[in-house]
Design an enzyme around this catalytic site. Sequence first.
Site, short mmCIF file in Angstrom:
data_model
loop_
_atom_site.label_atom_id
_atom_site.label_comp_id
_atom_site.label_asym_id
_atom_site.label_seq_id
_atom_site.Cartn_x
_atom_site.Cartn_y
_atom_site.Cartn_z
N CYS A 41 -38.22 25.09 27.83
CA CYS A 41 -36.80 24.75 27.58
C CYS A 41 -35.92 25.56 28.55
CB CYS A 41 -36.41 25.07 26.15
SG CYS A 41 -34.63 24.80 25.91
N GLY A 100 -41.79 11.90 33.17
CA GLY A 100 -40.90 12.22 34.29
C GLY A 100 -40.73 11.03 35.21
N LYS A 109 -37.91 16.13 18.12
CA LYS A 109 -37.08 17.08 18.88
C LYS A 109 -37.72 18.46 18.79
CE LYS A 109 -33.39 19.17 20.62
NZ LYS A 109 -33.24 19.13 22.08
C1 DHB Z 1 -33.73 21.37 25.21
C2 DHB Z 1 -34.02 20.95 26.48
C3 DHB Z 1 -35.33 20.92 26.91
O1 DHB Z 1 -35.69 20.52 28.15
C4 DHB Z 1 -36.34 21.31 26.05
O2 DHB Z 1 -37.60 21.28 26.46
C5 DHB Z 1 -36.04 21.71 24.76
C6 DHB Z 1 -34.72 21.74 24.34
C7 DHB Z 1 -32.33 21.41 24.75
O3 DHB Z 1 -31.44 21.71 25.55
O4 DHB Z 1 -32.09 21.21 23.54
#
Ligand code: DHB
Length: 311
Positions: free
Chosen positions: A129, A248, A35
């Site tokens: 993000c 994607g 993450k």
């Molecule tokens: C989140 C969403 C994303 O697309 C990303 O690249 C990093 C974090 C999020 O909302 O946590």
Amino acid sequence: MRICIYNASGVKCKTHMELYELYRDSCDTGAVVSKSTTLLERNGNPGPIYYENPHVGMSINSSGLPNRGYQYYIDFAKTLKTNASNLYLRKKPYFVSISGMSLADNIRMAKYTKTDTEFLDGIELNLSCPNIIGKPQIGYDFVAMEEMIRKVREEISNEILFGLKLPPYFDISHYESAGAIINEFKVDTLTCINSLGNGLMVDPYSESVVIRPKNGYGGIGGSVIKSIALANVHYFYKHTKSEIIGCGGITKGLDAFEHILCGAKAVQLGTIVMIEGLDAFTRIKNELIAVMKEKKYTSIEDFRGKLKYFD
Ligand code: DHB
């Protein structure tokens, strides 16, 4: 046959337990990415933060970067590495996605990689993000993007891979600007693409948005974004020195084939893993192998990047 299919950052990779499930030999991932992490732990946005429509293979998310902080994602690799009974697990490369709340935080995390090279195969610096209120995507601000890549690149250990996660680009002038910046630096991998930022899904029955943050605006994933992903994969394959990781809209082996045909060296799965669970890796790998057999290809290098054009 070694085919690299793995998780897209954000998908079932937030806790040690989730990462371990992705890392296990029985899970058909060729690598694992964490993450996106900030320097310190974050709770993220209030829910609901995720919604999917499996009939059209589409999702929207706005998690707001909930994560356990950089050190937690390094500790995962340390635990694997130092646990002798898990020796067999260490074959898979492990990448940490970093998405600091500021340039300074990304520089701090980049510096830390120098002491973590034993545990870490690479960093995926997230420039895209879309879900932090008041924070535009760095990948759409070319001045900020250049500075971010320059300063993080300076600090990251040269012993590990340095990758970028890019937002989708749409205009050719934006592809060119991003490509020119990337080519100034040693960037090993480009992950194309992150979700389509700030889309809106609507439930016509309840006449409502489907997620809470930002009045329903969030990152769109799933099969609807495949053509945008392919365009980005192909552009950056043709115009940069980096290896491309396609992400994607991959829901079946043929989609992975298309990404590789456009130039991807590996592919990541996002929405489909949310919908189907970890078995999606095995299914899509087997489908890709079947497509290749049918076409009499024995390696992805037989067709990678060899997309044909009209004369
Ligand atoms: C989140 C969403 C994303 O697309 C990303 O690249 C990093 C974090 C999020 O909302 O946590």
